[in-house]
Design a protein around this motif. Structure first.
Motif, PDB file in Angstrom:
ATOM      1  N   ASN A 258       0.825  -1.223   0.000  1.00  0.00           N
ATOM      2  CA  ASN A 258       0.000   0.000   0.000  1.00  0.00           C
ATOM      3  C   ASN A 258       0.853   1.265   0.000  1.00  0.00           C
ATOM      4  OD1 ASN A 258      -2.554  -1.347   0.058  1.00  0.00           O
ATOM      5  ND2 ASN A 258      -2.258  -1.737   2.249  1.00  0.00           N
ATOM      6  N   ALA A 259       1.961   1.215  -0.713  1.00  0.00           N
ATOM      7  CA  ALA A 259       2.890   2.349  -0.734  1.00  0.00           C
ATOM      8  C   ALA A 259       2.817   3.149  -2.027  1.00  0.00           C
ATOM      9  CB  ALA A 259       4.322   1.851  -0.521  1.00  0.00           C
ATOM     10  N   ILE A 260       1.968   2.726  -2.970  1.00  0.00           N
ATOM     11  CA  ILE A 260       1.821   3.486  -4.202  1.00  0.00           C
ATOM     12  C   ILE A 260       0.911   4.682  -3.929  1.00  0.00           C
ATOM     13  CG2 ILE A 260       0.987   3.459  -6.584  1.00  0.00           C
ATOM     14  CD1 ILE A 260       3.487   1.807  -6.159  1.00  0.00           C
ATOM     15  N   PRO A 261       1.375   5.905  -4.124  1.00  0.00           N
ATOM     16  CA  PRO A 261       0.517   7.072  -3.866  1.00  0.00           C
ATOM     17  C   PRO A 261      -0.683   7.087  -4.792  1.00  0.00           C
ATOM     18  CG  PRO A 261       2.533   7.723  -5.001  1.00  0.00           C
ATOM     19  CD  PRO A 261       2.715   6.291  -4.624  1.00  0.00           C
ATOM     20  N   ASP A 262      -1.781   7.658  -4.314  1.00  0.00           N
ATOM     21  CA  ASP A 262      -3.014   7.715  -5.088  1.00  0.00           C
ATOM     22  C   ASP A 262      -3.534   9.148  -5.099  1.00  0.00           C
ATOM     23  OD1 ASP A 262      -5.355   7.272  -6.437  1.00  0.00           O
ATOM     24  OD2 ASP A 262      -6.359   6.214  -4.810  1.00  0.00           O
ATOM     25  N   ILE A 263      -3.523   9.770  -6.272  1.00  0.00           N
ATOM     26  CA  ILE A 263      -4.045  11.132  -6.387  1.00  0.00           C
ATOM     27  C   ILE A 263      -5.325  11.152  -7.216  1.00  0.00           C
ATOM     28  CG2 ILE A 263      -1.735  12.124  -6.177  1.00  0.00           C
ATOM     29  CD1 ILE A 263      -1.849  12.696  -9.212  1.00  0.00           C
ATOM     30  N   SER A 264      -5.874   9.990  -7.510  1.00  0.00           N
ATOM     31  CA  SER A 264      -7.055   9.909  -8.359  1.00  0.00           C
ATOM     32  C   SER A 264      -8.265  10.530  -7.677  1.00  0.00           C
ATOM     33  CB  SER A 264      -7.363   8.445  -8.707  1.00  0.00           C
ATOM     34  OG  SER A 264      -6.245   7.809  -9.286  1.00  0.00           O
TER      35      SER A 264
ATOM     36  N   ILE B 244       2.823   7.079 -12.222  1.00  0.00           N
ATOM     37  CA  ILE B 244       2.000   8.060 -12.937  1.00  0.00           C
ATOM     38  C   ILE B 244       0.900   7.354 -13.720  1.00  0.00           C
ATOM     39  CG2 ILE B 244       1.988   9.714 -14.839  1.00  0.00           C
ATOM     40  CD1 ILE B 244       3.003  10.947 -12.308  1.00  0.00           C
ATOM     41  N   ASN B 245       1.237   6.267 -14.393  1.00  0.00           N
ATOM     42  CA  ASN B 245       0.245   5.533 -15.186  1.00  0.00           C
ATOM     43  C   ASN B 245      -0.828   4.894 -14.322  1.00  0.00           C
ATOM     44  OD1 ASN B 245       1.534   6.190 -17.564  1.00  0.00           O
ATOM     45  ND2 ASN B 245       2.695   4.290 -17.684  1.00  0.00           N
ATOM     46  N   ALA B 246      -0.511   4.656 -13.045  1.00  0.00           N
ATOM     47  CA  ALA B 246      -1.476   4.019 -12.141  1.00  0.00           C
ATOM     48  C   ALA B 246      -2.473   5.019 -11.557  1.00  0.00           C
ATOM     49  CB  ALA B 246      -0.723   3.314 -11.005  1.00  0.00           C
ATOM     50  N   GLN B 247      -2.315   6.296 -11.848  1.00  0.00           N
ATOM     51  CA  GLN B 247      -3.139   7.325 -11.207  1.00  0.00           C
ATOM     52  C   GLN B 247      -4.482   7.573 -11.889  1.00  0.00           C
ATOM     53  OE1 GLN B 247      -2.138   8.480  -8.236  1.00  0.00           O
ATOM     54  NE2 GLN B 247      -0.455   7.061  -8.608  1.00  0.00           N
ATOM     55  N   ASP B 248      -4.737   6.994 -13.034  1.00  0.00           N
ATOM     56  CA  ASP B 248      -5.987   7.230 -13.772  1.00  0.00           C
ATOM     57  C   ASP B 248      -6.203   8.723 -13.987  1.00  0.00           C
ATOM     58  OD1 ASP B 248      -8.246   6.627 -15.164  1.00  0.00           O
ATOM     59  OD2 ASP B 248      -9.502   6.250 -13.425  1.00  0.00           O
TER      60      ASP B 248
END
Length: 359
Positions: free
Chosen positions: A27-33, A325-329
């Motif tokens: 759970n360390a991937i930041p999420d700005i979505s 970046i690609n994971a941020q939708d």
């Protein structure tokens, strides 16, 4: 293409993927979505989404709970009908109220007397409710349900909170750019605030409080600002992701030679290693391989055992930025500010009311 200096080498794609999965599983991937609640209720499907939520909450209640639910909502709304309750920020406000009242009803009818503490909100749409953007948003949306049937009061209240949020958004943008206070938390706050602020303005157009051009101008402003912030956020991640390879056993001396720059390859590395036994007397009791370390934004530290050459770490860091970046939708976030004019005028033209009904 990533240009590598003469002292760097290239990792396998599988290595980058494995490290990304390690971070994701921790759970360390930041999420700005943007929160899906926002993209649902600040859309042309808001009325249908609200009716679905309302019916779903009722179906999950006993007859006693349904009765209490209806009475509480009737009291909160000042009646059984909300003018414009199925559209935009009003639908969003009612969605939060429905969830809040449903939680209260379930707790008060199924819990013990000692377990009837009030429902509190620490986050709103993924951001801290105590942040200035979160506080303005939460307060505004909590006021709307009770006054929605009074057009003049809604218009006046929306204008006041529009101005407060506008000032905060300008200050927040300045802090992230000029004052270098960029972070994933700051990005998510900005996106949430921008989406809510734009739809506050759209609702004012519905109420004939401001001309349509006011909302269009704000949309264009946020579209431009988002592009700049995404660039700044990418630079920020490049500076705040660090990766260290697991060390080799202490009784092995590795002489590593790295070559570059080289074209990207998914099945080879540009490092060459020569291993030899360490001189006698250099063995250690804890001479096993030490775990590597992945640091994301300083506060997210993950140890790992993904084996790779130490010289690959800089290229791994750059590749991980792209994966994050690609994971941020971000495409969905951009769509909030990129819809065509015909969609804008359909949003402005929404007029659906909300009606309380027995299940």
């Amino acid at each position: 293409m990533i240009l590598l200096g003469p002292s760097l080498c290239l990792p396998l794609q599988a290595t980058v993927q494995e490290l990304f999965l390690v971070a994701r599983d921790a759970n360390a991937i930041p999420d700005i979505s943007l929160d899906p609640v926002l993209t649902t209720f600040l859309s042309l499907d808001s009325s249908a989404a609200l009716q679905h939520q309302y019916a779903s909450l009722q179906r999950g209640m006993s007859d006693q709970q349904q009765e209490a639910f209806g009475l509480r909502l009737n009291r909160e709304l000042g009646g059984d009908r909300v003018s414009g309750g199925g559209v935009g920020v009003v639908a969003l406000a009612l969605s939060l109220l429905l969830d809040h009242v449903a939680q209260q009803v379930r707790r008060n009818t199924s819990s013990t007397e000692t377990d009837r503490s009030p429902v509190t909100t620490k986050k709103v749409f993924g951001i801290s409710a105590a942040s200035r953007i979160g506080l303005i948003t939460k307060t505004y949306l909590s006021l709307i349900p009770a006054i929605a049937n009074d057009v003049d009061t809604v218009a006046e209240t929306t204008e006041i909170y529009d101005n407060w949020l506008k000032l905060e958004m300008l200050d927040h943008f300045h802090r992230m750019t000029a004052k270098k206070r960029m972070s994933s938390v700051a990005m998510q706050q900005w996106l949430t605030g921008a989406a809510v602020h734009l739809h506050m303005r759209i609702h004012q157009v519905r109420l004939h409080s401001v001309p349509p051009g006011s909302a269009e101008s704000l949309r264009f402003s946020y579209k431009t600002a988002l592009n700049r912030l995404v660039q700044g956020y990418t630079v920020y991640l490049h500076r705040n992701i660090q990766e260290t390879a697991p060390s080799e056993p202490r009784d092995i001396v590795t002489n590593e030679t790295c070559f570059g720059p080289l074209p990207f390859s998914s099945n080879s590395t540009a490092c060459k290693s020569d291993e030899s036994a360490s001189p006698e007397g250099h063995e250690d009791d804890d001479a096993g391989t030490r775990r590597g370390l992945l640091v994301i934004e300083g506060g997210r530290n993950i140890s790992h055992d993904v084996q790779h050459h130490p010289c690959e770490s800089p290229a791994i860091q750059q590749a991980l930025v792209l994966r994050i970046i690609n994971a941020q939708d971000l495409e969905q976030s951009r769509n909030v500010f990129l819809y065509p004019k015909k969609v804008f005028y359909r949003l402005v033209g929404q007029k659906e009311d909300f009606q309380l009904r027995a299940n």
